[in-house]
Design a protein around this motif. Structure first.
Motif, PDB file in Angstrom:
ATOM      1  N   LYS A  80      39.435  71.214  49.239  1.00 18.61           N
ATOM      2  CA  LYS A  80      39.698  72.655  49.072  1.00 18.61           C
ATOM      3  C   LYS A  80      40.598  73.189  50.184  1.00 18.61           C
ATOM      4  CE  LYS A  80      37.101  73.588  45.438  1.00 18.61           C
ATOM      5  NZ  LYS A  80      37.461  72.424  44.631  1.00 18.61           N
ATOM      6  N   GLN A  81      41.757  73.694  49.785  1.00 20.17           N
ATOM      7  CA  GLN A  81      42.768  74.205  50.718  1.00 20.17           C
ATOM      8  C   GLN A  81      42.218  75.305  51.630  1.00 20.17           C
ATOM      9  OE1 GLN A  81      46.026  73.376  51.214  1.00 20.17           O
ATOM     10  NE2 GLN A  81      46.115  74.937  52.783  1.00 20.17           N
ATOM     11  N   THR A  82      41.477  76.258  51.068  1.00 25.70           N
ATOM     12  CA  THR A  82      41.001  77.384  51.870  1.00 25.70           C
ATOM     13  C   THR A  82      40.064  76.912  52.989  1.00 25.70           C
ATOM     14  OG1 THR A  82      39.295  77.769  50.212  1.00 25.70           O
ATOM     15  CG2 THR A  82      41.247  79.188  50.106  1.00 25.70           C
ATOM     16  N   SER A  83      39.318  75.854  52.739  1.00 26.58           N
ATOM     17  CA  SER A  83      38.426  75.332  53.770  1.00 26.58           C
ATOM     18  C   SER A  83      39.198  74.612  54.872  1.00 26.58           C
ATOM     19  CB  SER A  83      37.360  74.426  53.159  1.00 26.58           C
ATOM     20  OG  SER A  83      36.465  75.232  52.409  1.00 26.58           O
ATOM     21  N   PHE A  84      40.268  73.899  54.497  1.00 28.07           N
ATOM     22  CA  PHE A  84      41.127  73.302  55.527  1.00 28.07           C
ATOM     23  C   PHE A  84      41.720  74.413  56.393  1.00 28.07           C
ATOM     24  CE2 PHE A  84      41.574  69.570  52.573  1.00 28.07           C
ATOM     25  CZ  PHE A  84      41.030  68.627  53.431  1.00 28.07           C
ATOM     26  N   ASN A  85      42.190  75.494  55.747  1.00 30.12           N
ATOM     27  CA  ASN A  85      42.746  76.639  56.487  1.00 30.12           C
ATOM     28  C   ASN A  85      41.710  77.222  57.440  1.00 30.12           C
ATOM     29  OD1 ASN A  85      45.158  76.440  55.120  1.00 30.12           O
ATOM     30  ND2 ASN A  85      44.782  78.176  53.778  1.00 30.12           N
ATOM     31  N   TYR A  86      40.481  77.397  56.925  1.00 29.89           N
ATOM     32  CA  TYR A  86      39.398  77.961  57.734  1.00 29.89           C
ATOM     33  C   TYR A  86      39.134  77.087  58.968  1.00 29.89           C
ATOM     34  CZ  TYR A  86      34.739  79.312  59.257  1.00 29.89           C
ATOM     35  OH  TYR A  86      33.673  79.691  60.025  1.00 29.89           O
ATOM     36  N   LEU A  87      39.039  75.772  58.764  1.00 28.01           N
ATOM     37  CA  LEU A  87      38.757  74.851  59.873  1.00 28.01           C
ATOM     38  C   LEU A  87      39.900  74.866  60.888  1.00 28.01           C
ATOM     39  CD1 LEU A  87      37.244  71.866  57.838  1.00 28.01           C
ATOM     40  CD2 LEU A  87      35.994  73.528  59.234  1.00 28.01           C
ATOM     41  N   LEU A  88      41.126  74.884  60.389  1.00 23.73           N
ATOM     42  CA  LEU A  88      42.292  74.931  61.272  1.00 23.73           C
ATOM     43  C   LEU A  88      42.287  76.219  62.092  1.00 23.73           C
ATOM     44  CD1 LEU A  88      45.048  73.389  61.871  1.00 23.73           C
ATOM     45  CD2 LEU A  88      46.062  75.046  60.332  1.00 23.73           C
TER      46      LEU A  88
END
Length: 188
Positions: free
Chosen positions: A20-28
């Protein structure tokens, strides 16, 4: 900034494992400063710290499925970044040519899908002349990936080949560049 409806860090990690892209964004977004500041203290060099941070997230996102819940995610990321820094120092000492490579299996690129993010929407709504002024406020390496992706419309693979960098590094660099650009736009 709107708070997520009780989505925990663990939820984001699990969603990232599912690509999930939004979760990668959140972690970053959540851990970027921790890793970057840790490396800045070690290297005393903004560009090197940023480069190691990008590589750290690249490797972490590539290996996210190996993360075990009993560990602290931030500690796991810092350990990855520490290992990358040690590898870079070894390579520098081993040869004068310090070209870095990370061996990443080409089949595991799950970081970014092509669905527009809120940052993408904000960026595309800008007047071109104004947008170019905003882009000029980014560091040169971020200007370059934005240019290659949005103005030359290259794929991630083409950008990776052009920059001679692993695709995951390109994806992390683009995520970071879009985030910084959207902050510049929002603050102007």
């Amino acid at each position: 900034m709107k708070k997520e409806h009780s989505i925990t860090l663990e939820d984001h990690i699990n969603k990232a494992k599912d690509g999930k892209q939004t979760s990668f964004n959140y972690l970053l977004d959540t851990f970027w400063n921790d890793v970057y500041n840790f490396q800045l203290k070690r290297t005393n060099d903004e560009y090197e710290a940023e480069d190691i941070t990008i590589q750290s997230f690249s490797r972490a996102f590539d290996k996210i499925n190996t993360f075990k819940e009993e560990y602290n995610f931030k500690t796991w990321l810092i350990q990855i970044s520490k290992n990358i820094h040690i590898d870079l120092l070894r390579k520098k000492n081993a040869s004068i040519q310090s070209k870095t490579t990370t061996n990443v299996d080409d089949s595991v690129y799950k970081i970014a899908d092509d669905n527009p993010t809120p940052e993408d929407k904000l960026i595309t709504e800008q007047n071109l002349a104004q947008l170019l002024l905003y882009i000029k406020q980014l560091k040169p390496n971020y200007q370059e990936v934005i240019n290659l992706r949005y103005f030359q419309e290259l794929s991630y693979k083409e950008i990776a080949d052009y920059l001679n960098e692993p695709m995951n590094n390109v994806k992390v660099k683009l995520l970071r560049a879009k985030k910084l650009l959207s902050e510049i736009i929002t603050n102007n």
